[in-house]
Design an enzyme around this catalytic site. Structure first.
Site, PDB file in Angstrom:
ATOM      1  N   HIS A 155       0.837  -1.219   0.000  1.00 48.19           N
ATOM      2  CA  HIS A 155       0.000   0.000   0.000  1.00 48.19           C
ATOM      3  C   HIS A 155       0.870   1.267   0.000  1.00 48.19           C
ATOM      4  O   HIS A 155       0.418   2.320   0.461  1.00 48.19           O
ATOM      5  CB  HIS A 155      -0.942   0.045   1.205  1.00 48.19           C
ATOM      6  CG  HIS A 155      -1.693  -1.230   1.448  1.00 48.19           C
ATOM      7  ND1 HIS A 155      -2.941  -1.467   0.950  1.00 48.19           N
ATOM      8  CD2 HIS A 155      -1.336  -2.360   2.123  1.00 48.19           C
ATOM      9  CE1 HIS A 155      -3.344  -2.680   1.326  1.00 48.19           C
ATOM     10  NE2 HIS A 155      -2.387  -3.243   2.021  1.00 48.19           N
ATOM     11  N   SER A 276      15.304  21.801 -15.911  1.00 48.42           N
ATOM     12  CA  SER A 276      14.121  22.580 -16.220  1.00 48.42           C
ATOM     13  C   SER A 276      14.567  23.879 -16.876  1.00 48.42           C
ATOM     14  O   SER A 276      15.612  24.432 -16.528  1.00 48.42           O
ATOM     15  CB  SER A 276      13.357  22.883 -14.928  1.00 48.42           C
ATOM     16  OG  SER A 276      12.574  24.048 -15.076  1.00 48.42           O
TER      17      SER A 276
END
Ligand code: ARG
Length: 458
Positions: A155, A276
């Site tokens: 999970h 970026s």
């Protein structure tokens, strides 16, 4: 005039030529088409279906065309529709009447079925080679990390400590199944359809088995309708490729998470990251993201192929020309992803300390505390409850289980002794799990050794 133009009073509309034509994408099967035609012509000569001299001229002509295509000397024509008719047309231009005998006892329907099977066989072999390298890369990386403790998750919540080697070897199992699946798919691709004719076979005494052995096929198709209308093997391959992409994508998703600041388990090499254009600090895992992203197009091709085939009456239908672009793109995509993936994971930096720290948080040894109590005679359910309470206490007091004093341990259960500390250390938690398939160092080392044996046999 078209090779099939005899029955027609006028030519096809210009836009129909463009629309019908598959030469743009099926030209990549030229080698297979020519090899198939050479085997067919040789067989026609041997069976005296056409004169031996014609067969020889055809074979020589086809070899010349093959060399010229290889050398980039041939421009294909849209009007000649597909790779099959382009080559036949060039052959007739070059050797004249003998060339007109090549298509005896053959239809483009069984010809295209042959070509695509041969083409896919070749591509499967290439992809198998790339998967072998992937398996090798994973095993070599795993061998370096049998003591690199990290948290295992369920999970996406910390569950129990494992090692990076164990985690990597899970992917080894996946890619190993992929390899086996491809080999299995190859069995059903490796069947020779020529002789099926348009749909109903042929009256000529073709020697199908000879053609099959010339081309390296294991057997021949056993029903002429099925021979020309079966594309199961294309769909099977698309499915194998989809599963490969699914595995790559899961791995990439983990690498993306692991290279986030929050995890900091790995850092991609500069050569496999990008920056970026606005944020100077950024280092993005674009390669992993793009592999994850490309998975979608491969799944899409599988769905496209299934849908193209779903309503087709027997036997051949032109719809089936739509099998090529999707399977070619699926193949290209997988071939693009596998090598870059291998390079990316073999150059990344593993931050062992962060992984260990990660394993220590989140009470990943809680099960081992419970197992300790069981070994001291408590029933597991009772132990589970005691440890649950201990976790609650630890959370309240902001400590981990191994930070409990012996007094604290004893106040939770009198059976705790000082050996609890070694029993729940990260290394013990991992290395006591020696069950087959478990994360213990010695178990994973055995798994790595047999993985290396497996790779050697490929
Ligand atoms: N280009 C066609 C294909 O890819 C070849 C077979 C065409 N046969 C036909 N009867 N039109 O499927």
């Amino acid at each position: 005039m078209k090779l099939w133009g005899g029955r027609f009073q006028k030519g096809t509309a210009k836009n129909v030529d463009d629309f019908n034509s598959s030469i743009r994408f099926d030209q990549r099967m030229y080698k297979q088409d020519i090899k198939g035609s050479i085997a067919h012509a040789t067989m026609l000569g041997r069976q005296n279906i056409i004169p031996k001299e014609d067969a020889e001229k055809i074979v020589a002509g086809l070899n010349g065309i093959l060399a010229d295509i290889d050398a980039g000397k041939i421009e294909f024509e849209i009007d000649a529709e597909d790779i099959h008719m382009n080559i036949e047309k060039i052959l007739i231009e070059r050797i004249g009447d003998s060339g007109k005998k090549l298509h005896t006892g053959r239809s483009r329907n069984d010809q295209v079925a042959l070509d695509i099977r041969m083409y896919l066989m070749d591509e499967i072999k290439e992809i198998e080679g790339m998967l072998k390298r992937t398996l090798d890369t994973i095993v070599n990386l795993a061998a370096l990390h049998t003591e690199t403790i990290m948290p295992g998750y369920t999970h996406l919540q910390k569950a129990q400590p494992i090692t990076l080697a164990h985690h990597l070897m899970a992917y080894f199992e996946m890619f190993k199944r992929d390899y086996d699946r491809l080999s299995d798919c190859k069995k059903r691709t490796n069947v020779m359809p020529l002789g099926s004719g348009a749909l109903a076979g042929t009256t000529y005494p073709l020697d199908r088995e000879f053609v099959a052995s010339e081309l390296g096929f294991d057997s021949v198709t056993l029903n002429s309708l099925d021979g020309v209308s079966d594309r199961d093997f294309v769909i099977e391959l698309a499915s194998c490729l989809s599963i490969i992409m699914m595995h790559l994508s899961r791995f990439c998703e983990e690498l993306i998470l692991w290279s986030s600041h929050e995890f900091s388990f790995v850092e991609m090499d500069d050569a496999y990251s990008t920056g970026s254009s606005i944020m100077p600090q950024k280092k993005n895992p674009d390669v992993a993201e793009l592999i994850r992203g490309k998975t979608g197009r491969v799944y899409g091709h599988l769905m496209g192929l299934l849908t193209t085939m779903k309503g087709l009456p027997l036997a051949y239908n032109k719809d089936m020309q739509e099998d090529k672009e999707p399977i070619f793109d699926a193949i290209d995509t997988v071939k693009l992803c596998l090598p870059v993936f291998c390079d990316m994971i073999s150059t990344m930096t593993v931050k062992k300390q962060a992984m260990l720290q990660g394993a220590k948080g989140g009470f990943t040894n809680a099960t081992d505390v419970a197992d300790y109590l069981v070994k001291k005679g408590l029933p597991f359910r009772e132990a589970h409850e005691i440890v649950g309470k201990m976790v609650f206490y630890a959370l309240e007091n902001n400590k981990t289980l191994d930070e409990f004093t012996i007094e604290e341990f004893k106040s939770c259960s009198p059976v705790f002794e000082t050996d609890i500390y070694s029993a729940i250390s990260m290394a013990t938690c991992v290395n006591d799990r020696k069950v087959i398939g478990g994360p213990a160092k010695e178990t994973v080392e055995k798994a790595i050794a047999s993985a290396k044996e497996y790779i050697k046999r490929l």
